[in-house]
Design a protein around this motif. Structure first.
Motif, PDB file in Angstrom:
ATOM      1  N   ARG A  61      -4.705   6.397 -15.064  1.00  0.00           N
ATOM      2  CA  ARG A  61      -3.895   5.126 -15.695  1.00  0.00           C
ATOM      3  C   ARG A  61      -2.343   5.377 -15.030  1.00  0.00           C
ATOM      4  O   ARG A  61      -1.643   5.746 -16.007  1.00  0.00           O
ATOM      5  N   THR A  63       1.541   4.855 -13.234  1.00  0.00           N
ATOM      6  CA  THR A  63       2.627   4.110 -13.304  1.00  0.00           C
ATOM      7  C   THR A  63       3.396   4.017 -11.904  1.00  0.00           C
ATOM      8  O   THR A  63       3.132   5.141 -11.488  1.00  0.00           O
ATOM      9  N   THR A  65       7.240   4.270 -11.271  1.00  0.00           N
ATOM     10  CA  THR A  65       8.520   4.058 -11.740  1.00  0.00           C
ATOM     11  C   THR A  65       9.827   4.357 -10.655  1.00  0.00           C
ATOM     12  O   THR A  65      10.932   4.143 -10.822  1.00  0.00           O
ATOM     13  N   LYS A 318       3.195  -2.918  -7.713  1.00  0.00           N
ATOM     14  CA  LYS A 318       3.664  -2.648  -9.259  1.00  0.00           C
ATOM     15  C   LYS A 318       2.724  -3.385  -9.848  1.00  0.00           C
ATOM     16  O   LYS A 318       2.330  -2.975 -11.081  1.00  0.00           O
ATOM     17  N   ALA A 322       0.364  -1.940 -12.837  1.00  0.00           N
ATOM     18  CA  ALA A 322       0.911  -2.627 -14.213  1.00  0.00           C
ATOM     19  C   ALA A 322      -0.204  -3.230 -14.903  1.00  0.00           C
ATOM     20  O   ALA A 322      -0.713  -2.762 -16.224  1.00  0.00           O
ATOM     21  N   SER A 325      -2.747  -0.421 -15.708  1.00  0.00           N
ATOM     22  CA  SER A 325      -2.577   0.493 -16.799  1.00  0.00           C
ATOM     23  C   SER A 325      -2.390   0.056 -17.957  1.00  0.00           C
ATOM     24  O   SER A 325      -2.177   0.514 -19.065  1.00  0.00           O
ATOM     25  N   GLY A 326      -1.804  -1.357 -18.004  1.00  0.00           N
ATOM     26  CA  GLY A 326      -1.376  -1.873 -19.147  1.00  0.00           C
ATOM     27  C   GLY A 326      -2.072  -2.686 -19.840  1.00  0.00           C
ATOM     28  O   GLY A 326      -1.943  -3.096 -21.054  1.00  0.00           O
TER      29      GLY A 326
END
Length: 339
Positions: A61, A63, A65, A318, A322, A325-326
């Protein structure tokens, strides 16, 4: 931590035994993807991208950044043959533009939330004209590879490498011709916009360069030394370093692809940590992507270089991560799943 790149044999050995993606993280990402609040496959290729990214980051999961964009610049002796619509001094001028934030790549990196670094490699010392002999010595090649190797931030979680170097589409075409065969005209395009007469000159130069330097059983690094440029070698070094650090890479256009192809020649799986950001307007790029086994994320008729197409594709990746994972799972959202 990266090992020291002391010689070309070290790089060959590292690429032969390059680390692989984390199978457990990839499996976890696949399982999560099957539980998200969407019909199976509804996000299309975004789902595959997120799972691929998760495997390389070792996190089911993940991200994004801290993406990094690196632009490498070098000058080419072959420009004396009249292969570009622009003079060689433009390389120096554009490096200053990058450093002052005025180029397209500065805007695209900023829009993508990426750190941007610029490395100029011996601009006052162009490579040799490869129609007369090898473009670089082994020592020069190693020095350029080491610049790229050291330029990658170990804390980055995504890498884009770009280039600036008047004459470098000629170099890239020669590399592809040497690696993949065919005729010089199959790989030679208009680059910065040469006219028909300029294209004929450029094609002749590519053919002569490969005839002079491309014979025998050469590996990707030897071809890179004989026909490449310092900025192309630095891109290869950075892509290789990212593999060792398990940092996913978005490849840019034709020139970046030629650098990557030199690594793939060493190990057919050397680019498993990379995706193609876009298909450029340079005619041979589509064929090169096919040889690399990469399907581009974008096709916007770009031919700027600088890492511009790959920087645009950061937002695609991205978005994929996103969503993966979101998004809530069916259980988390209290939504009934498929029967």
């Amino acid at each position: 931590m990266l090992p020291d790149l002391t010689d070309l044999t070290t790089l060959r050995d590292l690429m032969r035994d390059a680390p692989c993606a984390d199978a457990a993280a990839r499996q976890a990402a696949q399982e999560r993807n099957g539980q998200l609040t969407k019909p199976p496959g509804a996000l299309g290729r975004l789902e595959d991208l997120a799972i691929w990214y998760a495997g390389w980051r070792g996190n089911g999961r993940p991200t994004i950044t801290t993406p990094q964009v690196i632009v490498f610049a070098g000058n080419h002796g072959v420009t004396a043959q009249g292969v570009s619509a622009f003079p060689a001094e433009v390389t120096v001028q554009m490096v200053a533009n990058f450093q002052h934030g005025g180029a397209a790549i500065n805007q695209l990196a900023r829009a993508a939330g990426a750190r941007m670094d610029v490395h100029a490699l011996d601009l006052d010392r162009p490579t040799a004209d490869f129609t007369q002999g090898p473009a670089m010595s082994e020592a020069d090649l190693l020095a350029a590879l080491r610049v790229g190797w050291a330029a990658v931030d170990a804390d980055a979680d995504l890498l884009v490498v770009g280039e600036m170097g008047i004459g470098n589409t000629t170099s890239a075409a020669a590399i592809c011709h040497a690696l993949f065969g065919g005729a010089a005209e199959d790989w030679t395009g208009r680059g910065t916009g040469v006219d028909d007469a300029g294209l004929q000159v450029k094609t002749r130069v590519v053919a002569e360069g490969v005839a002079r330097n491309g014979g025998g059983a050469l590996d990707g690094l030897q071809i890179l030394a004989r026909l490449g440029g310092r900025e192309i070698a630095a891109m290869a070094g950075a892509i290789a370093a990212a593999r060792m650090l398990r940092i996913p890479v978005i490849l840019d256009g034709f020139i970046c692809g030629a650098a990557a192809a030199c690594l793939q020649q060493l190990n057919s799986s050397a680019l498993d940590h990379a995706v193609a950001g876009h298909q450029s307007a340079e005619g041979a790029h589509r064929d090169l992507l096919t040889r690399l086994g990469k399907e581009p994320l974008l096709a916007l008729n770009l031919r700027l270089g600088e890492g511009s197409g790959a920087a645009l594709a950061i937002s695609i990746l991205k978005g994929a991560v996103a969503c993966h994972s979101g998004m809530a799972t069916f259980a988390e959202a209290g939504v009934a799943g498929s029967a």
